[in-house]
Design a protein around this motif. Structure first.
Motif, PDB file in Angstrom:
ATOM      1  N   ARG A 223      46.668  51.516  26.430  1.00  0.00           N
ATOM      2  CA  ARG A 223      47.949  52.478  26.561  1.00  0.00           C
ATOM      3  C   ARG A 223      47.511  53.552  25.806  1.00  0.00           C
ATOM      4  N   VAL A 224      47.331  54.932  26.338  1.00  0.00           N
ATOM      5  CA  VAL A 224      46.725  56.271  25.857  1.00  0.00           C
ATOM      6  C   VAL A 224      47.960  57.164  25.739  1.00  0.00           C
ATOM      7  N   THR A 225      48.278  57.552  24.580  1.00  0.00           N
ATOM      8  CA  THR A 225      49.556  58.320  24.552  1.00  0.00           C
ATOM      9  C   THR A 225      49.044  59.634  23.989  1.00  0.00           C
ATOM     10  N   GLY A 226      49.523  60.506  24.597  1.00  0.00           N
ATOM     11  CA  GLY A 226      49.466  62.124  24.090  1.00  0.00           C
ATOM     12  C   GLY A 226      50.612  62.915  23.982  1.00  0.00           C
ATOM     13  N   ALA A 242      46.811  62.750  27.961  1.00  0.00           N
ATOM     14  CA  ALA A 242      46.419  61.316  28.160  1.00  0.00           C
ATOM     15  C   ALA A 242      45.753  60.941  29.227  1.00  0.00           C
ATOM     16  N   LEU A 243      45.695  61.923  30.498  1.00  0.00           N
ATOM     17  CA  LEU A 243      45.212  61.406  31.488  1.00  0.00           C
ATOM     18  C   LEU A 243      43.827  61.768  31.521  1.00  0.00           C
ATOM     19  N   GLN A 271      48.859  53.712  35.385  1.00  0.00           N
ATOM     20  CA  GLN A 271      50.490  54.670  35.608  1.00  0.00           C
ATOM     21  C   GLN A 271      50.166  55.657  34.513  1.00  0.00           C
ATOM     22  N   VAL A 272      50.845  56.869  35.151  1.00  0.00           N
ATOM     23  CA  VAL A 272      50.661  57.943  34.465  1.00  0.00           C
ATOM     24  C   VAL A 272      52.147  58.244  34.252  1.00  0.00           C
ATOM     25  N   LYS A 273      52.818  59.036  32.959  1.00  0.00           N
ATOM     26  CA  LYS A 273      53.778  59.516  32.827  1.00  0.00           C
ATOM     27  C   LYS A 273      53.514  60.867  32.144  1.00  0.00           C
ATOM     28  N   SER A 282      51.531  62.586  29.534  1.00  0.00           N
ATOM     29  CA  SER A 282      51.845  62.134  28.174  1.00  0.00           C
ATOM     30  C   SER A 282      51.462  60.934  27.614  1.00  0.00           C
ATOM     31  N   GLU A 283      51.453  59.954  28.816  1.00  0.00           N
ATOM     32  CA  GLU A 283      51.281  58.368  28.648  1.00  0.00           C
ATOM     33  C   GLU A 283      50.338  58.020  29.875  1.00  0.00           C
TER      34      GLU A 283
END
Length: 412
Positions: A223-226, A242-243, A271-273, A282-283
């Motif tokens: 999980r990458v959080t920006g 994050a992407l 999965q991209v948010k 952002s995530e």
């Protein structure tokens, strides 16, 4: 008369096609994910078939399903044979289901041969092998062998937020008149028939593979959080994208996994948010599936993956969670010899083969002598509606299984 003389390929094929109706897809595939209504109906069909043969059904807290043929000395640890009946969302008719139904056919052949083994034989359908709904997979065999506890898996959630514990309760409540017994029991041996899910046997024109072992694997979730920002106004050097961070990670991991060339690396979930064209992501949440026959290679790449995730996160936060680790293993030489001897006595061509995919046999390997039989599948395709196996090959595998199963169950 050998049990294999009574294996009926048409009967086996008919049951395979009938089971494929539960969760049938319009494209000819099967969507029978674990602990769903489709699997409940398929379980009921298995129980009906088993009872018609005089087999006694059992289940346990993991919803593993057993069909027991009582042996002459029923207090002895039984021999188990089977696989699983859950599928991928875009699965085929044979993955898992062949193993369960080949075991059922082998038991019926033993009955029709007029012989009763010393030990009981149990046909088994393990719960949640595929991990398509609840991850990681092989839940039933892990609970049965004590690798995990019910408390550890009950809180797992599917994509709709349903807890695995609740799904298990619903399936067990739907089993009609099937006694529940405690998780786990001493097992004399386990045999798992399966389609190869690879091209080797078909390419070489060999109907049966004697599986020597299973390659090692590690599975992760990252999980990458920006921070979300406006695509038109946020300066690149100020962004916490994050992407972009996730892409750097995946590209670097891909390069690291090029050596050795037979390393299997898959990023199958991404999965991209908020997944909007004018918003800086952002995530990102993604999976990593790493496999290789040599434990040293998997362990080295594990260290690389951890280093890369930290090195490429930039201004973002990153959390890596290893959800599964299964070292490479070699199956029992005695079981492999039994299977090879059965094939040779039947005049069925066979060869040793390594499994690139994971199976429930991995878990049983640590508690009892275990082996696997592979049969070819067209072009090696699996987890796909186009998955296909020839009836003659399925029958050959069931014949080898029937004789080997009786030999193991009748042994002193």
């Amino acid at each position: 008369m050998r049990p294999s003389d009574h294996v009926d390929g048409d009967r086996l094929w008919g049951r395979l096609m009938a089971l494929a109706e539960y969760g049938a897809r319009p494209d000819g595939g099967v969507d029978r994910q674990t602990l769903t209504e489709a699997e409940i109906e398929a379980r009921a069909e298995l129980v009906r078939w088993g009872r018609a043969l005089g087999l006694t059904p059992f289940t346990d807290a993991a919803a593993n399903l057993f069909l027991r043929l009582e042996g002459r000395e029923p207090d002895l640890p039984p021999v188990l044979a089977g696989s699983h009946i859950d599928s991928q969302p875009t699965g085929g008719k044979f993955d898992g289901a062949y193993g369960v139904l080949a075991a059922l056919e082998a038991v019926q052949a033993i009955q029709e041969a007029g012989v009763r083994p010393r030990r009981s034989i149990e046909v088994v359908a393990w719960t949640n092998e595929e991990a398509s709904r609840f991850a990681p997979g092989m839940t039933g065999s892990e609970l049965f062998t004590g690798v995990k506890t019910l408390e550890q898996v009950s809180g797992l959630k599917d994509g709709d937020g349903i807890r695995m514990g609740d799904a298990l309760a619903a399936v067990l409540a739907a089993d009609r008149g099937v006694p529940q017994r405690p998780l786990g029991l001493p097992v004399a041996a386990f045999l798992e028939p399966h389609i190869e899910q690879g091209p080797v046997l078909e390419r070489e024109g060999i109907p049966v593979g004697i599986v020597s072992g299973i390659q090692g694997t590690r599975r992760y979730r990252v999980r990458v959080t920006g921070e979300a920002a406006h695509a038109g106004t946020a300066e690149r050097h100020e962004r916490r994208d994050a992407l972009m961070a996730a892409i750097r990670m995946v590209a670097a991991i891909d390069r690291a996994a090029m050596d050795p060339a037979d390393t299997k690396l898959t990023v199958g979930l991404f999965q991209v948010k908020p997944n909007a064209p004018s918003v800086v992501p952002s995530e990102v949440f993604f999976s990593i599936d790493l496999r290789h026959p040599e434990n040293e290679v998997v362990d080295r790449l594990d260290r690389e993956i951890r280093r890369i995730v930290e090195a490429e996160r930039g201004p973002c936060d990153a959390a890596l969670n290893q959800i599964a680790h299964a070292p490479s293993l070699s199956f029992s030489p005695e079981i492999r010899a039994t299977l090879s001897r059965a094939a040779s006595e039947l005049g069925i061509a066979h060869r040793d083969i390594y499994s690139a995919a994971g199976h429930d046999a991995r878990q049983l390997h640590y508690v009892c002598p275990t082996g696997m039989i592979f049969v070819p599948c067209r072009d090696g395709i699996s987890h796909n509606p186009a998955e296909w196996a020839e009836p003659a090959d399925l029958t050959a595998g069931a014949k080898v299984l029937a004789d080997a199963l009786f030999e193991l169950a009748d042994a002193a």
